[in-house]
Design an enzyme around this catalytic site. Structure first.
Site, PDB file in Angstrom:
ATOM      1  CG  ASP A   1      -1.740  -1.237   1.370  1.00 58.90           C
ATOM      2  OD1 ASP A   1      -2.294  -1.682   0.363  1.00 58.90           O
ATOM      3  OD2 ASP A   1      -1.776  -1.789   2.483  1.00 58.90           O
TER       4      ASP A   1
ATOM      5  CE  LYS B   1       2.637  -2.175  -4.603  1.00 61.35           C
ATOM      6  NZ  LYS B   1       2.323  -1.886  -3.192  1.00 61.35           N
TER       7      LYS B   1
ATOM      8  N   GLY C   1      -4.126  -4.626  -4.224  1.00 64.24           N
ATOM      9  CA  GLY C   1      -5.042  -3.654  -4.819  1.00 64.24           C
ATOM     10  C   GLY C   1      -4.318  -2.354  -5.082  1.00 64.24           C
ATOM     11  CG  HIS C   2      -1.749  -1.469  -7.857  1.00 62.94           C
ATOM     12  ND1 HIS C   2      -0.941  -1.449  -6.760  1.00 62.94           N
ATOM     13  CD2 HIS C   2      -1.161  -2.288  -8.748  1.00 62.94           C
ATOM     14  CE1 HIS C   2       0.089  -2.230  -6.985  1.00 62.94           C
ATOM     15  NE2 HIS C   2      -0.018  -2.762  -8.174  1.00 62.94           N
TER      16      HIS C   2
ATOM     17  CD  GLN D   1       0.840  -8.914  -2.485  1.00 64.00           C
ATOM     18  OE1 GLN D   1       1.641  -9.293  -3.318  1.00 64.00           O
ATOM     19  NE2 GLN D   1      -0.422  -9.250  -2.550  1.00 64.00           N
TER      20      GLN D   1
HETATM   21  P1  GDP Z   1      -0.832   0.636  -3.693  1.00 64.96           P
HETATM   22  O1  GDP Z   1      -1.473  -0.676  -3.435  1.00 64.96           O
HETATM   23  O2  GDP Z   1       0.621   0.606  -3.323  1.00 64.96           O
HETATM   24  O3  GDP Z   1      -1.070   1.182  -5.051  1.00 64.96           O
HETATM   25  O4  GDP Z   1      -1.473   1.686  -2.683  1.00 64.96           O
HETATM   26  P2  GDP Z   1      -2.994   2.078  -2.487  1.00 64.96           P
HETATM   27  O5  GDP Z   1      -3.882   1.466  -3.470  1.00 64.96           O
HETATM   28  O6  GDP Z   1      -3.295   1.887  -1.051  1.00 64.96           O
HETATM   29  O7  GDP Z   1      -2.935   3.623  -2.842  1.00 64.96           O
HETATM   30  C1  GDP Z   1      -2.842   4.550  -1.894  1.00 64.96           C
HETATM   31  C2  GDP Z   1      -3.964   5.557  -1.889  1.00 64.96           C
HETATM   32  O8  GDP Z   1      -3.357   6.813  -1.844  1.00 64.96           O
HETATM   33  C3  GDP Z   1      -4.865   5.632  -3.089  1.00 64.96           C
HETATM   34  O9  GDP Z   1      -6.133   6.099  -2.690  1.00 64.96           O
HETATM   35  C4  GDP Z   1      -4.160   6.629  -3.999  1.00 64.96           C
HETATM   36  O10 GDP Z   1      -5.037   7.295  -4.901  1.00 64.96           O
HETATM   37  C5  GDP Z   1      -3.645   7.584  -2.983  1.00 64.96           C
HETATM   38  N1  GDP Z   1      -2.395   8.253  -3.302  1.00 64.96           N
HETATM   39  C6  GDP Z   1      -1.348   7.795  -4.070  1.00 64.96           C
HETATM   40  N2  GDP Z   1      -0.347   8.700  -4.049  1.00 64.96           N
HETATM   41  C7  GDP Z   1      -0.752   9.714  -3.240  1.00 64.96           C
HETATM   42  C8  GDP Z   1      -0.150  10.939  -2.799  1.00 64.96           C
HETATM   43  O11 GDP Z   1       0.977  11.274  -3.119  1.00 64.96           O
HETATM   44  N3  GDP Z   1      -0.888  11.717  -1.933  1.00 64.96           N
HETATM   45  C9  GDP Z   1      -2.145  11.385  -1.518  1.00 64.96           C
HETATM   46  N4  GDP Z   1      -2.778  12.196  -0.681  1.00 64.96           N
HETATM   47  N5  GDP Z   1      -2.741  10.249  -1.927  1.00 64.96           N
HETATM   48  C10 GDP Z   1      -2.053   9.426  -2.770  1.00 64.96           C
END
Ligand code: GDP
Length: 431
Positions: A13, A16, A40-41, A224
């Site tokens: 999370d 990515k 989940g992205h 992950q």
């Molecule tokens: P992943 O699995 O690594 O892709 O992470 P997530 O799906 O949990 O994504 C993280 C959340 O943060 C999502 O709702 C993204 O839209 C959001 N997000 C990603 N980058 C940023 C950022 O730089 N700032 C903020 N505020 N939100 C972000």
């Protein structure tokens, strides 16, 4: 042109999806190399907001070839749902390929996952309950069904017959459960999935090698985080695959020497879903501030809806992740979440039984006795979401990012300051 692997460098999370979405627009090939629909992205782009579980994030670029690699495990029913969801929103999925070697997550895997967690009681791992662990276990035990097997009923029958007999004995004997599987019903259901996915399924070896030979930009998409790695993570509170660079090479069928950069995605703080060690975890007001409840990017699991545990940036775990994975560049996400904090801490060491250590402890049990050692940096108390150039970031924000990079031992490539496609500061592009 560059071959870049993007790996989550904490406990998952890290944001990515955002980074991959930006880089995928520049790649000719995107390969998701591991995990299943336990990942989940979240991608926010010109088409809207998407939660992707297994479809590579390059799917939004019609010219990009998107490959679901051999290292993944695919729940075909879920996957078809994900595809249909994309198609319904006007996304063209013609350029999707699924390795015939990817393993299938079967319904008995989901049931085993549930029953295993029940049996663990208080010691439960906190899996997503999607059957991913049992699917990888069966793959390694050579009792797996591969996605290519679904395309030929005779093969599917041959593969599935002994498996179902064994599973039914397992549920009756070992688990003492009512669950039984009907071989014919499963063959009918899964052959239908095979038919539906057949246009996308094939040997990706040629596709990947051709792309490498053509030297077109390629992105290996991680899921992950490497602190959840089956070997190097906080075992047993880990995922059942290899989210790091070894998994990228194996799960995409690419030699390590073909890689130009390993981009580690780090969140500007730390979060973790499920059980397991988390030395820099915080609670109370600081946790509320980091979690940002009510915001679209709140720290709630994309796949599970579970509230994430949050804490300060852990430079000990982060450096370990960088060293083990050859991370040479880093993308720091969610810097904007720290905008309103007057002081920001970084965990720079662990104290274990009176001794200071600069790497994770040998045994997972020892984490219970680890005390984090913090360094405190001043906050910048200025909104950063509209910043697009490194030099326009507040000085304290730059100092924070630079300190993180120094502790991790990698160069800053990107800093993200919001979820939007353009909310990115590129310092040293990798692709
Ligand atoms: P992943 O699995 O690594 O892709 O992470 P997530 O799906 O949990 O994504 C993280 C959340 O943060 C999502 O709702 C993204 O839209 C959001 N997000 C990603 N980058 C940023 C950022 O730089 N700032 C903020 N505020 N939100 C972000």
């Amino acid at each position: 042109m560059a071959v870049v692997a993007v790996v989550g460098a904490q406990w998952g999370d890290e944001g990515k999806g955002h980074i991959i979405d930006i880089l995928a627009a520049r790649a000719a090939t995107v390969i998701r190399y591991g995990g299943g629909n336990n990942a989940g992205h979240t991608v926010v782009n010109r088409h809207g907001t998407f939660k992707l579980n297994l479809v590579p994030a390059g799917i939004f670029e019609p010219a990009t070839v998107n490959i679901v690699g051999n290292g993944t495990v695919v729940n075909p029913k879920h996957f078809i749902g994900e595809l249909d969801g994309l198609i319904a929103r006007g996304i063209v999925v013609e350029n999707l390929r699924i390795s015939h070697r990817a393993h299938v997550v079967m319904p008995y895997h989901v049931e085993q996952d549930r029953l295993d967690e029940l049996q663990r009681g208080d010691a439960k791992i906190g899996t997503t309950g999607r059957g991913i662990g049992p699917a990888y276990a069966d793959k390694t035990a050579r009792n797996g069904v591969r996605i290519g097997d679904l395309c030929d009923v005779a093969v599917l029958r041959r593969v599935l017959t002994p498996i179902i007999a064994t599973k039914n004995r397992l549920f009756a004997g070992y688990y003492g459960a009512e669950t039984r599987y009907d071989l014919e019903a499963l063959i009918t259901e899964y052959a239908a999935y095979g038919q539906r996915l057949a246009p996308y399924i094939g040997d990706i070896y040629g596709v990947v090698q051709t792309a490498l030979a053509a030297k077109t930009p390629m992105l290996l998409e991680g899921a992950q985080g490497v602190m959840l790695d089956i070997d190097h993570g906080t075992y047993p509170f880990v995922t059942s695959s290899m989210p790091g660079i070894a998994g990228a090479c194996q799960g995409a069928g690419i030699a390590p020497r073909a890689l130009n950069h390993v981009l580690g995605v780090y969140k500007a703080f730390t979060s973790r879903v499920g059980s397991g060690p988390f030395p820099s975890e915080v609670s109370g007001e600081t946790a509320d501030a980091l979690r940002q409840m009510g915001k679209p990017w709140a720290e709630v699991g994309t796949t599970t809806g579970r509230l994430r545990r949050v804490g300060w940036f852990d430079a000990v775990a982060s450096r370990y992740a960088a060293q083990l994975n050859g991370i040479d560049r880093l993308a720091l996400t969610k810097l904007d979440v720290l905008d309103e904090l007057s002081e920001i801490k970084i965990c720079i060491g662990y104290r274990l039984d009176g001794q200071i250590i600069d790497h994770p402890p040998t045994y997972t049990e020892q984490y219970d006795r680890v005390e984090p050692i913090y360094e405190t940096l001043p906050g910048w108390l200025t909104p950063t979401s509209d910043v697009r150039r490194w030099q326009d970031l507040p000085a304290h924000a730059r100092a924070y990012v630079e300190r993180v990079a120094q502790l991790v031992g990698a160069e800053v490539s990107m800093v993200s300051i919001g979820p939007g496609h353009d909310q990115i500061i590129e310092v040293l592009p990798v692709l």
